[in-house]
Write an enzyme that holds these catalytic residues in place. Sequence first.
Site, PDB file in Angstrom:
ATOM      1  N   LEU A   1      28.006   4.041  17.568  1.00  0.00           N
ATOM      2  CA  LEU A   1      28.706   5.143  18.737  1.00  0.00           C
ATOM      3  C   LEU A   1      29.987   4.296  17.948  1.00  0.00           C
ATOM      4  CD1 LEU A   1      29.561   6.152  21.127  1.00  0.00           C
ATOM      5  CD2 LEU A   1      28.606   4.519  22.431  1.00  0.00           C
ATOM      6  N   CYS A   2      30.709   3.243  17.661  1.00  0.00           N
ATOM      7  CA  CYS A   2      31.748   2.557  17.616  1.00  0.00           C
ATOM      8  C   CYS A   2      32.061   2.877  16.380  1.00  0.00           C
ATOM      9  CB  CYS A   2      30.922   1.316  16.774  1.00  0.00           C
ATOM     10  SG  CYS A   2      30.588   0.336  15.254  1.00  0.00           S
TER      11      CYS A   2
END
Length: 431
Positions: A203-204
């Site tokens: 996600l990052c």
Amino acid sequence: MDWPGRWTHVEKLLVRNGPFAHEDFSPGPQVFDFVRNVCNVLVIGAGGLGCELLKNLAMLGFRNIDVIDMDTIEISNLNRQFLFRASDVGKPKAEVAAAYINKHIEGCNVTPHFKKIQDYDDSFYRKFHIIVCGLDSIVARRWINGMLIGINAEESEQDGALIPMIDGGTEGFKGNVRVMLPSMTACIDCTLDLYPPQVTFPLCTIAQTPRLPEHCIEYVKVLLWPKERKDEAIDGDDPQHVKWIYEKALERAAEYNISGVTYRLTQGVIKNIIPAVASTNAVIAAACATEVFKLATSSYTPLNNYMVFNDIDGIYTYTFEAEKKDNCLACSQIVHTLTFSELDKLQDVIDFLIENAEYQMKSPGLTTSIDGKHKTLYMQSIQSIEVATRPNLKKTLKDLGIVDGQQIVVADSTTPTSVIFKLNLTSKMES
């Protein structure tokens, strides 16, 4: 309609016995008559595998063939789905494929169905002697798997004949073929762990440091869609949904100077589609058609029950017998037990059903009975109910009135029938 010698290549396999024939094989002209005039075959999917399957089956003498596919033809299909031409772009795959086979193979009668497989009930599938799949979706495979298991359970009680399923799949230069006899051999759900895991991105990375076109598409799919269209579930088969994600992904790609975002890639990321190779499709479809022929004629022992193919480094094939799973979600006919703390939230249960390798559900809807009254805990498929039940996701099982031993009924797109789970609740989370 027929001419002398037209079917010699097939008839010579059926008019005499041989050392490799199945013990139930009774050679004679009646066998080919069954193939041509009686046997009803359903082909699910009219894509890369489906086009090859239709051609192979028709040239083996099968006349009564139905094909079902919900997709329309795209330009990107033309390099491997050889029944289609540039003028066919935008038309339903099933209809164009059927028309092509009917025109070029005299006497063949392919009936198209431009629909989802879920649009038909069991009465439709009962019409067929054999079903062969050329699908690119695990969800669709699991759904038709569940449908045939349900039909077989009913037919067994009435001494009816089961409907075998042959399933083919490809992944680049690799492929597989399996023969499934419902409730007798390993089913799709018995071997879910054989399917490749879905590719996911941190996600990052997609949020802060995108580097690939896939990152841009995932950003829109995972973060932007829930923010801007939170009341809609993404449908990878809806052109408007794909177009919206594609356009937003293009904007994000331009922001980070990333190239390579295309409509086809967008649809592939949304639906987790792996690029297909025409030669692999041809090999796997040929193996599937051979299994259909063997089952229809008993001229040879069918595959027992799984074959893998790999031509990345040379050509390698291997067959093995996939075994039935004693606690299979689809065919074991047992009530599964889920263990949670009474302080776990409903969202935790749903996440478990989606992420656990044994269940791999997509959007489960949960109902139960509390104090003799039916209660919908959460249902995503119907928007009005989803909005009404969304607050339940943050509630604990205790707050929802669920007690130890209570049964919940789960409906999901991976199965045509609901699945019953028994909840084993602990007073606190066990270490």
